[in-house]
Structures are given as C-alpha cells and as structure tokens.
Design an enzyme around this catalytic site. Sequence first.
Site, mmCIF file in Angstrom:
data_model
loop_
_atom_site.group_PDB
_atom_site.id
_atom_site.type_symbol
_atom_site.label_atom_id
_atom_site.label_comp_id
_atom_site.label_asym_id
_atom_site.label_seq_id
_atom_site.Cartn_x
_atom_site.Cartn_y
_atom_site.Cartn_z
ATOM 1 N N HIS A 1 0.817 -1.221 0.000
ATOM 2 C CA HIS A 1 0.000 0.000 0.000
ATOM 3 C C HIS A 1 0.849 1.270 0.000
ATOM 4 C CE1 HIS A 1 0.354 -0.158 4.528
ATOM 5 N NE2 HIS A 1 0.376 1.152 4.378
ATOM 6 N N ASP B 1 0.251 -7.625 1.493
ATOM 7 C CA ASP B 1 0.635 -6.216 1.618
ATOM 8 C C ASP B 1 2.154 -6.048 1.652
ATOM 9 O OD1 ASP B 1 0.204 -3.486 1.730
ATOM 10 O OD2 ASP B 1 0.032 -3.437 3.907
ATOM 11 N N SER C 1 4.543 2.633 7.851
ATOM 12 C CA SER C 1 4.271 1.446 7.044
ATOM 13 C C SER C 1 5.477 1.076 6.193
ATOM 14 C CB SER C 1 3.075 1.697 6.120
ATOM 15 O OG SER C 1 1.897 1.837 6.864
#
Length: 387
Positions: free
Chosen positions: A127, A156, A240
């Site tokens: 992402h 992911d 992230s």
Amino acid sequence: MGFYDDSAKNHKRLSAKTWITLVVSASLLGSGTTTALMLPFLTGTKQIKLSQTNTALAEENPAAVQSVALNVNSEIIQAVNKAKPAVVTVVNLQNDGGRFYGNQAHEAGKGSGVVIDRKGHIVTNNHVVEGASQVRVLVNGQTVNAKILGTDALTDLAVLEIPTDKVDGIEPIEIGISESLQIGEPAIAIGNPLGEFEQTVTVGVISAKNRKLPTQDRAGNIVYEQTVLQTDAAINPGNSGGALVNVKGQLIGINSAKIASSGVEGLGFAIPIDEAKPIIEQLITNGKVIRPALGVSVSWEVKNIPANYRKELPVDYGVIVEAASGPAQKAGIESGDVIVQIDNVKINTFLDMRKYLFSKQPGDTVKVTFYRDSEERTVSVPLQELK
C-alpha cells in the site's frame, strides 16, 4: 496545670538580622528548591549565578560538586544503532493525467522501507507504493529512483530495487526469526512517521502473536487473512513498510497497520518476517507471488445462508460453488455443488479453502469432497496457477 517554661520570660526580642539568619538557616535545612527561590530576595538586587556558586563550593570542597557523565549503552540502543541505517524513506509519486499538475508526477504519499541485502533490494508495504507511476527512495542522504520489482496485495508486501552503489556504506538489516518471539519481549519500531520524521524510533513489546487481519478486495469482500504480530510500539502513518526489530537489531516484522480509533492506543501490527520471507523471495525472483487455484468461484458460505433455505441443503457447513472452470470443471465440479472438504481438511469458509490451497503449489493434485443434492462425491483436481 499545664507545662510552663519559665525561662522564656528572660528572652530578648529577636532583631531583624537574627530573623534573617534563622530564615536562611531554615531554608538551607529545607529543600534545595526553596533555597533557590529565596536566593534573589536574600541577596538584594544581586543575582547569584548557580554556576559561580558551584565553582565557589568546589574550590572550598572539591568533593561537593561533581560532573557525572553517563555512558548509556543498553541492548535497545545497540539494536537501534545496528538496524536504523537500513531503514529508508519511500516516496510514492503519481501522475494525475495532466488535470492539475500538467501531466507531471506529484507526491502522493510517503512510507518506509528496509534494505535487506547489498543488491539494493528494499522491502516495503504494497500500500506504500500502490498506484505509483514512479517511486523514489531517500537513502544515504540522497534521493534515488527505485524500480518496483514486485508487489503482493494479499500480504501487503512489495520489493523495490535501487542501484547497488547507492547502498554502499549501509549494512543491510539482519533477518531474525519471528516464530521464536515471546509475548512481552521488547520490540523496536523504526520508520518515517507522517512522512517527515525520518528513522524515528519507538519502543514497546510484542503484545501478541498470530493475530489475523483481513484483506479485502475493492468490493469490500474479505479475500485473505494475514497473520500479524501485535505490538504497542507506536506505529503511525508513514511507519508502514518500516522495520520491527528485536533487541539484537534483527528484523522480525514489517510494520504494516494500526487501529486508529478514538480511545484506542497501542494497537500496531507487523507482518512476521517468517511469513514475509517466502513472499519476498518470490517477488525478487518472479516479480509476483505464484499461488495455486482450484478453478472455482464461491457464491455463498453455507453458514451465512438464511435458516429457512439452509434446511434444504444436505449439510450445514461448506461453500457453494458459483462457477467451475479449467481442471475443476474437467473433474466434474458444477455450479451449486457444496464443497465440504479438500484432502483431509474440513472447509467451513472461503478463507478455509484459500488458506489450505495456498499451502500447495500449482501442479499439485488435491482431493475435493462435495455434495450434489444429497449425494457425496470425491474427485481429484490438479491445481492451476492463480491469475
């Protein structure tokens, strides 16, 4: 009669000078804070500099004032110093087609990444780079164009590549083992929160292992469940793709998500490195993750069918086939069949079926047990590659 001290009659009235002497003496016997607050008043307009006072005290008594230099070199500090250089900033650039930026790529977001080898491979989240027309990495104080080698939306994860000379001087992060982690073990998150604070370090513990986070498709359907580590080390937007490391500075997880809700704190999640490694290896080698498929689409899980319709089915569990294609169709599976078992694994949900199939490889053969009307059947189906 009460106690009475007759000698008090003979005391003279205390002079102002004596009172001041008593006050100073009392303050010196009291807290250092009180003394410091009173010093300007007691010395009139002259302000006493504490550094001068300390120097004077030191001259009279060298042991009275000492400078203490702390040499802190804990396991956490050592781990941070070891791992932090390998954590980089990842910038997602997107082209809007010329509507606002004259067909120029603009910054759509920032995340983090981890240098895992000397070949210039960097692991991040899918992402973080999703939708990017170009990706740049801030490494060694330089902004470098990066190539997306491969992405995997289900887990992911994504792998980038930059020229090898751009990672000169950076020690790639050491890969640890997530399976051996213990609940309560220290966990250190390193990343780029809010896209502004590079290589920020937060510290917590491993709060739980083997948590499940659902992966949804664009329609909102749950298509996968990712196993994750839970930690209370602060993970914020921009973290992230960054590193979760242990006290040895070894990579134990890729920071991926947090629960952001009013009144909720300390719920961050990372993809365990043991689960990430085979995905990373496939992304480097193949540019994608090769997974097997049975060749059926599922319309319903039996447990979710209204009770008045469920009673017409021969079983109260399983998944209902919407359509069959390829090897599954050739093996005789049809629309409306209820799959209840693959090999020796009971199938209650679509995720049960997908989880078991993903433990296999394309070309493997499985035995599928299903019901058609009230008849139980079992067929062998060679698995194909998931498209």
